[in-house]
Design an enzyme around this catalytic site. Structure first.
Site, PDB file in Angstrom:
ATOM      1  N   GLU A   1     -47.622 114.321 -21.411  1.00 37.33           N
ATOM      2  CA  GLU A   1     -46.198 114.321 -22.093  1.00 37.33           C
ATOM      3  C   GLU A   1     -45.363 114.180 -21.132  1.00 37.33           C
ATOM      4  O   GLU A   1     -45.115 114.967 -19.924  1.00 37.33           O
ATOM      5  CB  GLU A   1     -46.150 116.002 -22.432  1.00 37.33           C
ATOM      6  CG  GLU A   1     -47.006 116.214 -23.825  1.00 37.33           C
ATOM      7  CD  GLU A   1     -46.884 117.654 -24.208  1.00 37.33           C
ATOM      8  OE1 GLU A   1     -45.938 118.036 -24.501  1.00 37.33           O
ATOM      9  OE2 GLU A   1     -48.007 118.138 -24.643  1.00 37.33           O
TER      10      GLU A   1
ATOM     11  N   GLU B   1     -51.479 122.796 -22.334  1.00 40.43           N
ATOM     12  CA  GLU B   1     -50.448 123.815 -21.587  1.00 40.43           C
ATOM     13  C   GLU B   1     -51.034 125.254 -21.542  1.00 40.43           C
ATOM     14  O   GLU B   1     -50.155 126.090 -22.025  1.00 40.43           O
ATOM     15  CB  GLU B   1     -49.273 123.830 -22.205  1.00 40.43           C
ATOM     16  CG  GLU B   1     -48.446 122.444 -22.233  1.00 40.43           C
ATOM     17  CD  GLU B   1     -47.093 122.314 -22.426  1.00 40.43           C
ATOM     18  OE1 GLU B   1     -46.674 123.119 -23.479  1.00 40.43           O
ATOM     19  OE2 GLU B   1     -46.437 121.462 -22.234  1.00 40.43           O
TER      20      GLU B   1
HETATM   21  O1  AHR Z   1     -43.960 117.795 -27.450  1.00 41.80           O
HETATM   22  C1  AHR Z   1     -43.367 118.893 -27.899  1.00 41.80           C
HETATM   23  C2  AHR Z   1     -44.234 120.174 -27.096  1.00 41.80           C
HETATM   24  O2  AHR Z   1     -43.882 120.344 -25.844  1.00 41.80           O
HETATM   25  C3  AHR Z   1     -45.654 120.299 -27.045  1.00 41.80           C
HETATM   26  O3  AHR Z   1     -46.076 120.435 -28.374  1.00 41.80           O
HETATM   27  C4  AHR Z   1     -46.072 120.891 -25.947  1.00 41.80           C
HETATM   28  O4  AHR Z   1     -47.409 120.578 -25.498  1.00 41.80           O
HETATM   29  C5  AHR Z   1     -44.824 120.968 -25.024  1.00 41.80           C
HETATM   30  O5  AHR Z   1     -44.505 121.988 -24.795  1.00 41.80           O
END
Ligand code: AHR
Length: 503
Positions: A293, A174
């Site tokens: 994610e 990110e």
């Molecule tokens: O999964 C929780 C967080 O969400 C992770 O650390 C990040 O990559 C995302 O913003």
């Protein structure tokens, strides 16, 4: 009242053979994911390595093929060298991402051993926040080079004679986000990722690399970020990442259940950007997507702001999932399967305690949350060819969205097992849905089982004491020649498993 829908399931209309890694997950050094989650030496079920076996048992039942580690936001400030070598010499560090203290009792070598025991490959994220090319080449030399060099010999000295052979590497996390340690512009990140990728491949040509896409669809830099990053990295990476979480803070369940349509749109948009860059570069390569994610996350967003900083493994992001969250997770899985031609990997974020299908009490029980079940069903039965969903369904409008089909569904054909699995969500909150499915291309089919996840109370949750939300095999499906008629109860997740008859 009953709604009616139809679905044609044709074995020739294949989207793609699903890459099993679409059923991946994620463990970050965050909250109690590691400490008190997968690793707790003092727990009664811990093995000689300190790995909790009650948690391991629940993970193995999910058949997770790949697990992303060690972050997440955490990785952008992490020095992997702090987590290797004699445990007594490892430093305690401030983790600026989650404002905790990281004791470094568990690191790369422990995770590689743990993942092996869990039956999963490692997807390692490198730090491109506070680190760069030099660190990237060192970490891959330590992990993957057989020996005879400084970093590989150090791994051997640390007791790991064999290289870990980590195949999949994420180039940071990110990096577009202002919350990220070492946030970069798309040009800065694209250059850094391309150079790190080159160096890493020179150490190990067999790896696969994932470049960071946007943190989520509504980032103001979305689309331009992807295009610019790919301009720099297209020929050096194999995947572009997507991240997305949904929530129902507004208590608008009709919209919440429809969020996976936005996920469809997100994947389609990123695919289009990848293909734009491919065309611009006259490249022969088609970029794959790593949706590394995805999940529901909102229950703890406000309350977590009260957590005192600089604790070791406090309870963070411990969302307790409801029945309706499980339906959204089911719809998100169907969205991934619908895009399995481009989505080669995906990670349910995360796996234990932190926005997770598995919860634990430190020193106590481990149990399955509601979202555990749709993920488990898809991972177990959703392997093979994803078939194009030819569906006719009535639709509804919400405050935010129009033309939302009540039926979300997909079929997966496992030729090796001669089985078909239909994954189906009835989004109606009030009405059952009568689904007629046509299997004429298969010849005769027989019902194996119709699994259902449902609950009268959409806010029902599971706890250490009680599994209020768990699947049962009492779904109503009847085979009539080459047609299957199923009744899907209101707000339910369904898995209809069929055997293809071979006379
Ligand atoms: O999964 C929780 C967080 O969400 C992770 O650390 C990040 O990559 C995302 O913003």
């Amino acid at each position: 009242m009953a709604l009616t829908a139809t679905m044609m399931v044709d074995k020739h209309f294949v989207i793609s053979t699903i890459d099993d890694r679409i059923y991946g997950s994620f463990i970050e050094h965050l909250g109690r994911a590691v400490y008190g989650g997968i690793f707790e030496p003092a727990h009664p079920t811990a093995d000689a390595n300190g790995f909790r076996q009650d948690v391991m048992h629940l993970i193995r039942a999910l058949n997770v093929p790949i697990i992303r580690y060690p972050g997440g936001n955490f990785v952008s400030g992490y020095d992997w060298k702090d987590g290797v070598g004699p445990v007594s010499e490892r430093p305690r560090r401030l983790d600026l991402a989650w404002r905790t203290v990281e004791p470094n009792l568990f690191g790369m070598n422990e995770f590689a051993a743990w993942a092996k025991a869990a039956g999963a490959e490692v997807m390692w994220s490198i730090n491109l926040g506070t680190q760069g090319i030099e660190d990237a080449r060192q970490v891959i030399e330590y992990a993957n080079h057989p020996g005879g060099s400084y970093w590989s010999d150090l791994r051997i000295k640390h007791g790991f004679e064999q290289p870990h052979r980590i195949k999949t590497w994420c180039l940071g996390n990110e990096m577009d986000g202002p919350w990220q340690i070492g946030q970069k512009t798309a040009d800065e990140y694209g250059r850094a990722a391309a150079e790190a990728a080159k160096a890493m491949r020179w150490v190990d040509p067999d790896i696969e690399l994932v470049a960071c896409g946007s943190s989520f669809l509504s980032m103001p830099t979305f689309a331009q970020w992807e295009a610019t990053v790919l301009e720099h990295t297209y020929e050096h990476v194999d995947y572009l990442s997507l991240h997305q979480y949904y929530g129902n803070a507004e208590q608008d369940t009709a919209t919440f259940l429809a969020r996976s349509l936005q996920m469809d749109q997100f994947i389609d948009s990123v695919t289009a950007i990848c293909d734009y860059v491919k065309a611009k570069k006259r490249s022969k390569k088609t970029m794959k997507l790593s949706f590394d994610e995805w999940n529901v996350w909102f229950h703890t967003l406000e309350s977590d702001k009260q957590i005192q900083p600089w604790q070791v493994a406090p309870a963070q992001l411990e969302d307790i999932y409801t029945m309706e969250d499980a339906l959204v997770v089911g719809c998100m899985i169907i969205s991934l399967l619908k895009h399995s031609e481009r989505v080669g990997m995906a990670c349910l974020a995360q796996l234990v305690n932190v926005i997770a299908p598995i919860m634990t009490e430190t020193g106590g029980a481990a149990w399955a949350q509601t979202i555990y079940y749709p993920f488990m069903h898809a991972s177990l039965y959703g392997r093979g060819n994803a078939l194009i969903p030819l569906i006719q369904s009535p639709k509804y409008d919400t405050k935010e969205m129009t033309d939302v089909p009540y039926l979300e569904a997909i079929a997966v054909h496992n030729e090796a097992r001669n089985e078909i699995a239909i994954f189906a969500v009835n989004r109606s909150l009030t009405d059952k849905l009568l689904l007629q499915m046509d299997f004429r291309s298969f010849g005769a089919v027989a019902l194996i089982e119709h699994l259902v996840l449902e609950h009268d109370d959409l806010k029902a949750v599971n706890t250490a004491e009680a599994q209020a939300v768990k699947p049962h095999a009492g779904g109503s499906s009847a085979v009539e020649d080459r047609t299957v008629k199923a009744s899907l109860s209101a707000a339910s997740w369904n898995v209809i498993r069929l055997k293809v008859q071979t006379f």
